[in-house]
Design an enzyme around this catalytic site. Structure first.
Site, PDB file in Angstrom:
ATOM      1  N   GLU A  51      12.090  19.250 -27.467  1.00 10.81           N
ATOM      2  CA  GLU A  51      11.062  19.896 -26.638  1.00 10.81           C
ATOM      3  C   GLU A  51      10.493  18.807 -25.745  1.00 10.81           C
ATOM      4  O   GLU A  51       9.636  18.029 -26.168  1.00 10.81           O
ATOM      5  CB  GLU A  51       9.958  20.498 -27.521  1.00 10.81           C
ATOM      6  N   CYS A  77       2.614  20.046 -21.335  1.00  7.83           N
ATOM      7  CA  CYS A  77       4.045  20.051 -20.990  1.00  7.83           C
ATOM      8  C   CYS A  77       4.352  21.216 -20.066  1.00  7.83           C
ATOM      9  O   CYS A  77       5.208  21.112 -19.195  1.00  7.83           O
ATOM     10  CB  CYS A  77       4.905  20.099 -22.239  1.00  7.83           C
TER      11      CYS A  77
HETATM   12  P1  NDP Z   1       6.834  10.140 -25.999  1.00 10.45           P
HETATM   13  O1  NDP Z   1       8.226  10.530 -25.697  1.00 10.45           O
HETATM   14  O2  NDP Z   1       6.355   8.833 -25.517  1.00 10.45           O
HETATM   15  O3  NDP Z   1       6.596  10.129 -27.592  1.00 10.45           O
HETATM   16  C1  NDP Z   1       6.832  11.274 -28.392  1.00 10.45           C
HETATM   17  C2  NDP Z   1       6.956  10.831 -29.837  1.00 10.45           C
HETATM   18  O4  NDP Z   1       8.155  10.079 -30.005  1.00 10.45           O
HETATM   19  C3  NDP Z   1       5.830   9.945 -30.318  1.00 10.45           C
HETATM   20  O5  NDP Z   1       5.507  10.256 -31.659  1.00 10.45           O
HETATM   21  C4  NDP Z   1       6.448   8.566 -30.217  1.00 10.45           C
HETATM   22  O6  NDP Z   1       5.845   7.627 -31.057  1.00 10.45           O
HETATM   23  C5  NDP Z   1       7.850   8.849 -30.675  1.00 10.45           C
HETATM   24  N1  NDP Z   1       8.841   7.842 -30.284  1.00 10.45           N
HETATM   25  C6  NDP Z   1       8.753   6.862 -29.356  1.00 10.45           C
HETATM   26  N2  NDP Z   1       9.913   6.172 -29.277  1.00 10.45           N
HETATM   27  C7  NDP Z   1      10.758   6.722 -30.178  1.00 10.45           C
HETATM   28  C8  NDP Z   1      12.111   6.480 -30.559  1.00 10.45           C
HETATM   29  N3  NDP Z   1      12.839   5.511 -30.006  1.00 10.45           N
HETATM   30  N4  NDP Z   1      12.666   7.253 -31.514  1.00 10.45           N
HETATM   31  C9  NDP Z   1      11.957   8.273 -32.063  1.00 10.45           C
HETATM   32  N5  NDP Z   1      10.671   8.566 -31.744  1.00 10.45           N
HETATM   33  C10 NDP Z   1      10.084   7.796 -30.816  1.00 10.45           C
HETATM   34  O7  NDP Z   1       5.930  11.335 -25.497  1.00 10.45           O
HETATM   35  P2  NDP Z   1       4.348  11.418 -25.463  1.00 10.45           P
HETATM   36  O8  NDP Z   1       3.793  11.253 -26.837  1.00 10.45           O
HETATM   37  O9  NDP Z   1       3.848  10.552 -24.375  1.00 10.45           O
HETATM   38  O10 NDP Z   1       4.131  12.959 -25.085  1.00 10.45           O
HETATM   39  C11 NDP Z   1       4.086  13.412 -23.780  1.00 10.45           C
HETATM   40  C12 NDP Z   1       5.395  14.082 -23.419  1.00 10.45           C
HETATM   41  O11 NDP Z   1       5.641  15.146 -24.318  1.00 10.45           O
HETATM   42  C13 NDP Z   1       5.369  14.708 -22.037  1.00 10.45           C
HETATM   43  O12 NDP Z   1       6.579  14.460 -21.375  1.00 10.45           O
HETATM   44  C14 NDP Z   1       5.233  16.191 -22.345  1.00 10.45           C
HETATM   45  O13 NDP Z   1       5.704  17.015 -21.319  1.00 10.45           O
HETATM   46  C15 NDP Z   1       6.023  16.305 -23.593  1.00 10.45           C
HETATM   47  N6  NDP Z   1       5.668  17.495 -24.352  1.00 10.45           N
HETATM   48  C16 NDP Z   1       6.587  18.503 -24.470  1.00 10.45           C
HETATM   49  C17 NDP Z   1       6.251  19.663 -25.131  1.00 10.45           C
HETATM   50  C18 NDP Z   1       7.229  20.758 -25.312  1.00 10.45           C
HETATM   51  O14 NDP Z   1       7.025  21.588 -26.206  1.00 10.45           O
HETATM   52  N7  NDP Z   1       8.294  20.854 -24.537  1.00 10.45           N
HETATM   53  C19 NDP Z   1       4.915  19.851 -25.713  1.00 10.45           C
HETATM   54  C20 NDP Z   1       4.060  18.733 -25.557  1.00 10.45           C
HETATM   55  C21 NDP Z   1       4.439  17.596 -24.888  1.00 10.45           C
HETATM   56  P3  NDP Z   1       4.663   6.697 -30.480  1.00 10.45           P
HETATM   57  O15 NDP Z   1       3.617   7.633 -29.934  1.00 10.45           O
HETATM   58  O16 NDP Z   1       4.209   5.994 -31.670  1.00 10.45           O
HETATM   59  O17 NDP Z   1       5.297   5.845 -29.415  1.00 10.45           O
END
Ligand code: NDP
Length: 503
Positions: free
Chosen positions: A247, A281
């Site tokens: 997502e 999102c």
């Molecule tokens: P990120 O992609 O930066 O992070 C998402 C999660 O992935 C966090 O828990 C992060 O940890 C973790 N993460 C980071 N690096 C890795 C890795 N290499 N392997 C596995 N997990 C990892 O997104 P954001 O948290 O900044 O969220 C915003 C984004 O989410 C926007 O693009 C938004 O559009 C999208 N989004 C999509 C939704 C949907 O349903 N389609 C709903 C809500 C948001 P950490 O935070 O500790 O770095």
């Protein structure tokens, strides 16, 4: 800094490095959490496999009962949870409550419908194998690794977690490093409702902890976050051939037709673009408006935007940017739009503060600029004039994202909605699909794939199990070395009668 791991996290006691969770409105430290390393993650996943066996054995009714207990706790303590959300994300309490309310609706829906959607059902066996009783049932996958973002730290991860649990899986949940307190609150309250086994566990840390989860012995990864991280998650999962549901982000358009209710369309645009500081999102980032109503629409959007303010006080309609680094991205997109000839008709570069970004409305922005092509994730919207709705559709669909969209039109709403290449479309309202628990949610292209919510969301966390039970020996033996030439002839004739007729 080091800390002792808390109960209900990995369940073990060990010294670990920690990280702080900050209030984005004040930079005050509001919590300190362990950075779980791969060893912790693997231990949690191993415990989850054991818990999954017990959870599965409860059956749909036993799980529904416990999920409803959890739902009751979340509902009764909603204001406490809203406070944790507000503290870690900076969003107003009302917005925090709204995402919790929607999550509660999903909890009830998943608990109520799992049995009907996933339980065993008969299928027609067909003429050739009519001596069989055919059934299909959806069985749990085992352990789901859920990775969540910070923007809707309750609603978004629970969209995966609740459906995975209702389908009979155990879950190991890694919340964003910006909202670990919300993740802990959810896991702790689940443990109150289901104290017997660690069916839902929390792991905390930075990106590397999430990466460790993708490399662990989980049966599926449910990832919500940016497309960039989603690609890394998928690559890691591919090493073990683990399925993923992604997502990811969006660049959602709104289409406004000449016969639309312009007042309502402008209101939806302003709310869709600026609420939650644009950190949604499925937030509206682009508007394509019929030339006949363009001037009226722009005027109404400006008027409504002037009544919306970002701040850290209780009267502000939305809060600061949760993630400080997003401010530079927002500035970059606005600057790029202006450099390419776009005009800021409300707000502008001066609206971008250190923490808070006030509403920005841009027009005449070239379609190839960052503000139109890339996810801004801030309180900005571009408005483009189109000659007709065919042009609006073509421009809206010319995106590498395909998550959500909205259409305002009296006559053509359904037709336009069906032709928008997004996972969901709201007609004459903003984002309404996200609150309807029976509708699947998810995108395509760089917005990801797979679905959460609704029947599709339950099936996403299950594997279909097909069973054919022979009820009596068939007069014609097809699958045996005893099959004769006359049987082959008979089958050939039968199939010709059944399927070979000219039309
Ligand atoms: P990120 O992609 O930066 O992070 C998402 C999660 O992935 C966090 O828990 C992060 O940890 C973790 N993460 C980071 N690096 C890795 C890795 N290499 N392997 C596995 N997990 C990892 O997104 P954001 O948290 O900044 O969220 C915003 C984004 O989410 C926007 O693009 C938004 O559009 C999208 N989004 C999509 C939704 C949907 O349903 N389609 C709903 C809500 C948001 P950490 O935070 O500790 O770095």
């Amino acid at each position: 800094m080091t800390t002792v791991l808390p109960e209900h996290s990995t369940g073990e006691t060990a010294q670990r490095e920690t990280f702080d969770s900050l209030n984005p409105a004040t930079d005050e430290v509001v919590g300190t959490y362990p950075i779980h390393i791969a060893e912790d993650v693997e231990a949690a996943v191993s415990r989850a496999h054991e818990a999954a066996v017990w959870w599965d054995s409860l059956g749909f009714d036993g799980r529904a009962d416990r999920l409803r207990r959890w739902k009751g706790i979340v509902t009764r303590r909603m204001s406490q949870l809203a406070d944790v959300v507000r503290t870690e994300t900076g969003k107003p309490t009302g917005d925090a409550q709204l995402e919790i309310v929607l999550a509660i609706e999903h909890m009830e829906w998943a608990a109520k419908h799992a049995k009907k959607i996933l339980g065993r059902k008969r299928r027609a066996a067909g003429l050739l194998l009519s001596n069989n009783a055919a059934t299909v049932e959806y069985q749990p996958l085992g352990v789901i690794g859920a990775i969540g973002p910070w923007n809707y730290p309750v609603y978004t991860p629970l969209g995966s977690v609740t459906y995975a649990l209702a389908a009979g899986n155990a879950v190991v949940f890694k919340p964003s490093e910006y909202t670990p307190g919300v993740g802990k609150w959810l896991v702790d309250t689940f443990a109150e409702a289901v104290p017997e086994h660690p069916v839902l566990q929390l792991i905390t840390g930075l990106g590397e902890t999430g990466a460790a989860l993708t490399r662990s012995d989980v049966n599926k990864i449910a990832f919500t976050g940016s497309a960039t991280t989603g690609k890394k998650v998928m690559a890691a999962a591919a090493e073990k051939l683990i399925p993923v549901v992604i997502e990811a982000g969006g660049k959602d358009p709104i289409l406004v037709d000449s016969d639309a209710d312009i007042e309502a369309a402008a209101d939806a645009t302003v709310w869709g673009a600026f609420s939650n500081a644009g950190q949604t999102c499925t937030g509206i980032e682009r508007a394509y408006v019929h030339e006949q109503v363009y001037d009226e629409f722009v005027a109404k959007v400006i008027d409504k935007a002037s009544g919306v303010r970002s701040g850290t006080d209780s009267k502000a309609q939305y809060g600061p940017a949760t993630m400080p680094s997003q401010i530079d991205i927002i500035r970059g997109h606005v600057q790029d739009a202006l450099d390419r000839g776009g005009k800021a008709v409300y707000g502008g570069l001066d609206s971008i503060g250190d923490r808070c970004v006030q509403p920005i409305v841009l027009v005449d922005v070239p379609e190839n600029s960052k503000a139109v092509k890339e996810e801004t994730f801030g309180p900005t919207v571009t408005i483009a004039k189109v000659a007709d709705m065919e042009e609006a559709l073509a421009k809206a669909n010319d995106s590498r994202y395909g998550l959500g969209s909205a259409v305002f039109s009296r006559k053509q709403g359904m037709d336009l909605a069906r032709r928008l290449k997004t996972g969901a479309t709201a007609i004459n309202a903003p984002l309404s699909y996200a609150g309807i628990a029976s509708l699947p949610f998810g995108g395509h292209a760089e917005s990801g794939f797979g679905r959460i919510h609704g029947p599709e969301g339950l099936r996403e966390f299950s594997r279909p199990k097909a069973i054919a039970r022979q009820r009596f020996t068939a007069p014609i033996k097809l699958t045996s070395f005893q099959r004769t030439k006359s049987t082959d002839k008979l089958v050939s004739k039968l199939i010709a009668v059944l399927h070979g007729r000219k039309r």
